[in-house]
Design an enzyme around this catalytic site. Sequence first.
Site, PDB file in Angstrom:
ATOM      1  CD  GLU A  57       6.228  27.201 -28.499  1.00  0.00           C
ATOM      2  OE1 GLU A  57       7.201  27.603 -29.170  1.00  0.00           O
ATOM      3  OE2 GLU A  57       5.036  27.431 -28.784  1.00  0.00           O
TER       4      GLU A  57
ATOM      5  NE  ARG B 230       8.749   1.998 -16.182  1.00  0.00           N
ATOM      6  CZ  ARG B 230       8.003   2.473 -15.183  1.00  0.00           C
ATOM      7  NH1 ARG B 230       7.565   1.649 -14.241  1.00  0.00           N
ATOM      8  NH2 ARG B 230       7.702   3.747 -15.120  1.00  0.00           N
TER       9      ARG B 230
ATOM     10  CG  HIS C 162      13.805  -1.442 -17.519  1.00  0.00           C
ATOM     11  ND1 HIS C 162      13.449  -1.759 -16.221  1.00  0.00           N
ATOM     12  CD2 HIS C 162      12.908  -2.087 -18.323  1.00  0.00           C
ATOM     13  CE1 HIS C 162      12.384  -2.550 -16.231  1.00  0.00           C
ATOM     14  NE2 HIS C 162      12.036  -2.762 -17.490  1.00  0.00           N
TER      15      HIS C 162
ATOM     16  CG  ASP D   1      11.217  -9.304 -12.607  1.00  0.00           C
ATOM     17  OD1 ASP D   1      12.393  -9.451 -12.990  1.00  0.00           O
ATOM     18  OD2 ASP D   1      10.684  -8.188 -12.499  1.00  0.00           O
TER      19      ASP D   1
ATOM     20  CE  LYS E 257       7.216  -8.704 -11.980  1.00  0.00           C
ATOM     21  NZ  LYS E 257       7.579  -7.356 -11.487  1.00  0.00           N
TER      22      LYS E 257
ATOM     23  CG  ASP F  71       6.282   2.819 -11.074  1.00  0.00           C
ATOM     24  OD1 ASP F  71       5.763   3.744 -10.428  1.00  0.00           O
ATOM     25  OD2 ASP F  71       6.048   2.656 -12.283  1.00  0.00           O
TER      26      ASP F  71
END
Length: 318
Positions: free
Chosen positions: A47, A104, A137, A179, A203, A233
């Site tokens: 916690e 994302r 993003h 992309d 893709k 990533d």
Amino acid sequence: MTYECSILADPKGKAWDFAKSVYNILRKKSEKFRLNEVHIKKFRDNEIKVKIAENVRRNNCFFIHDSSKSPADWFLELALVNEALKNSSASEIIDVLPYMKFSRQDRKDESRVAVNARVLSDAISIYANRVLTIDAHSSQLPSFYSIPFDNLYSSSLLHEYLKVHHPEILQNTIIMSPDAGGTSRARAFASKLGIKDIVIGYKHRKLEGDIDEFKIIGDIKGRNILIVDDMVDSGNTLREALKCLKEMEKEKKVYAYCTHGLFTEGREKISNEFDLIFVTNSIPQPAHDKIEVIPLDELFAEAIYRTNEGLSLSELFA
């Protein structure tokens, strides 16, 4: 009227050096800025308890969060720090998030899924007054927020960095988006770098994280490639793009720029395949021979200064 300003960060976290650098830049502009510590304690059951070290009453408080933390800890600590600042009578609470996690999943793309970006926006908007981030993003993120959302862009920093350190990359180079979703980002970077043309990667995924097919739309003959994306990533998309490019022309030089370097599967494999990779320090990065880090300290310091003084941020995008 402008207020005293506190720059806050966890002194035991990896954002502390970034916060100190930003603070030192700001102190050269005005003595109203001061550095304050956020103490984060974990009990034995994990916690969390947070405490602001010094008085922040009637201060504009810029909390610089540690992007290297696990998403769960990052989210909870952000919420608790915001509540502590509000309960401490801060004048305004500005969350400085160099890398905004939970972005994302920004739409309901299948049944029974959470829209993470909306959950984050709701949690932040309860206590904070403003968000400051960079290269978010997706363009729709600000629409989730009921408070001002300032999204900085790193394209100018990349341009200045390449002009000084790698001017050869700006010659005979084309910008590539890995992309279709990054097309507008690629066009913005191409415009800032003085490059006329872009190409787009296509893709197809059957499973999340797996790429079954990769194609390139556009003419790359005789040109070197700079792939731009908001994050790296695992690096699978970049590797597939590189493989496709090398199959077309083996001698082609291929570079990559990704604002946020997560490198969840390590740096070695992907860095060895590219001529150079550029990232920022939105997430703290260790030294690496083929990965160069572009600092964001000056840009964030200027954005914080302008926000505190009530000045426009639009000049930072010029």
